[in-house]
Design an enzyme around this catalytic site. Structure first.
Site, PDB file in Angstrom:
ATOM      1  N   TYR A 132     -12.184  -0.718  -1.417  1.00  0.00           N
ATOM      2  CA  TYR A 132     -11.867  -1.591  -0.287  1.00  0.00           C
ATOM      3  C   TYR A 132     -12.661  -1.145   0.935  1.00  0.00           C
ATOM      4  O   TYR A 132     -12.880   0.048   1.147  1.00  0.00           O
ATOM      5  CB  TYR A 132     -10.379  -1.520   0.063  1.00  0.00           C
ATOM      6  CG  TYR A 132      -9.475  -2.316  -0.837  1.00  0.00           C
ATOM      7  CD1 TYR A 132      -9.240  -3.670  -0.605  1.00  0.00           C
ATOM      8  CD2 TYR A 132      -8.844  -1.717  -1.922  1.00  0.00           C
ATOM      9  CE1 TYR A 132      -8.396  -4.405  -1.429  1.00  0.00           C
ATOM     10  CE2 TYR A 132      -7.997  -2.438  -2.756  1.00  0.00           C
ATOM     11  CZ  TYR A 132      -7.782  -3.777  -2.504  1.00  0.00           C
ATOM     12  OH  TYR A 132      -6.954  -4.497  -3.322  1.00  0.00           O
TER      13      TYR A 132
ATOM     14  N   ASP B 124      -3.790 -10.411   0.377  1.00  0.00           N
ATOM     15  CA  ASP B 124      -2.857 -11.081   1.287  1.00  0.00           C
ATOM     16  C   ASP B 124      -3.555 -12.150   2.126  1.00  0.00           C
ATOM     17  O   ASP B 124      -4.771 -12.321   2.066  1.00  0.00           O
ATOM     18  CB  ASP B 124      -2.214 -10.061   2.229  1.00  0.00           C
ATOM     19  CG  ASP B 124      -1.098  -9.275   1.565  1.00  0.00           C
ATOM     20  OD1 ASP B 124      -0.569  -9.755   0.551  1.00  0.00           O
ATOM     21  OD2 ASP B 124      -0.765  -8.188   2.064  1.00  0.00           O
TER      22      ASP B 124
END
EC number: 5.4.99.12
Length: 258
Positions: A111, A53
């Site tokens: 992540y 994003d």
């Protein structure tokens, strides 16, 4: 056509995400523009393993693309790296089989999420860590995060309105480290896939637990209820990093499956 796989890293601060979109600067658009120059003005479409994003960073994003002829992979990497903008780095390029697909081939993602808990905040980290100005008890979060490990339906941790039907994912490892010299919390999650905003929602929930505004048992409650309203707020994207992607044919893949 010859297919290439590339590992790339980028500073997401000035991008509106990875995926191409109208009237916005994106990672995909910049790399495709560079590949077009290297391909005699002909368009080249790239595919990404993860669609990060706005503001989200990457150390280990993986892409693939096709070129009409075979190239020396190091010369191709160097050409791409030197002609891409400064906030994109081409780490590695390799030739792969025609049926390789960076998104759909079986893989494991890791992540990282950085949280600045300094008071006052560090202005140098404003684009690279989410600031959390409230006191936290790290041990509470370290205990709660254990409940995320395993195979679960993560409906309660995804963004409302997501179109993905199967929300079952497996998290192989989840941990929190504290880098005292920088007042940084480092959240790390490794799994076989993550839903839209799942990592950011898990971090937002864990911070609320650390602040004492949710019980340690809240993770279990959210997983059982599959209710997004029971989770914490979505942490800002500037602290999120796509750290690593490991594919099934890589030697270390099996280490996470044990």
């Amino acid at each position: 056509m010859t297919r290439y796989k590339a590992q790339i890293s980028y500073d997401g601060s000035a991008f509106s995400g990875f995926q191409r979109q109208p009237n916005c600067r994106t990672v995909q658009e910049e790399i495709e523009r560079t590949l077009k120059r290297l391909n005699s003005g002909n368009d080249v479409i790239i595919h990404g393993a993860g669609r990060t994003d706005v503001g989200v960073h990457a150390y280990g994003q993986v892409i693939h693309f096709d070129l009409p002829q075979a190239r020396d992979v190091e010369k191709l990497r160097f050409g791409l790296d030197t002609q891409c903008p400064d906030d994109i780095d081409i780490v590695k390029v390799e030739q792969v089989s025609d049926d390789f697909h960076c998104r759909y081939d079986k893989h494991i993602k890791t992540y990282e999420f950085l949280v600045d808990i300094g008071r006052p905040k560090n202005p140098m980290m404003r684009n690279y860590a989410t600031h959390y100005p409230y006191p936290v008890i790290i041990e509470l979060m370290q205990e709660a995060i254990k409940d995320l490990v395993g195979t679960h339906d993560f409906t309660g941790f995804t963004a409302s309105g997501t179109s993905v039907e199967n929300k079952v994912r497996t998290i192989f490892d989840a941990k929190i480290q504290f880098e005292a010299s920088k007042n940084l919390l480092i959240f790390t999650f490794t799994g076989n896939g993550f839903l839209y905003k799942q990592v950011r929602n898990m971090v937002g929930t864990l911070l609320k637990i650390g602040n004492g505004r949710m019980p340690i048992s809240q993770i279990k409650t959210i997983l059982q209820a599959k209710n997004r309203d029971l989770a914490g707020p979505t942490a800002a994207g500037n602290g999120l990093y796509l750290k690593e992607i490991i594919y099934e044919d890589e030697e270390c893949f099996s280490n996470f499956r044990k």
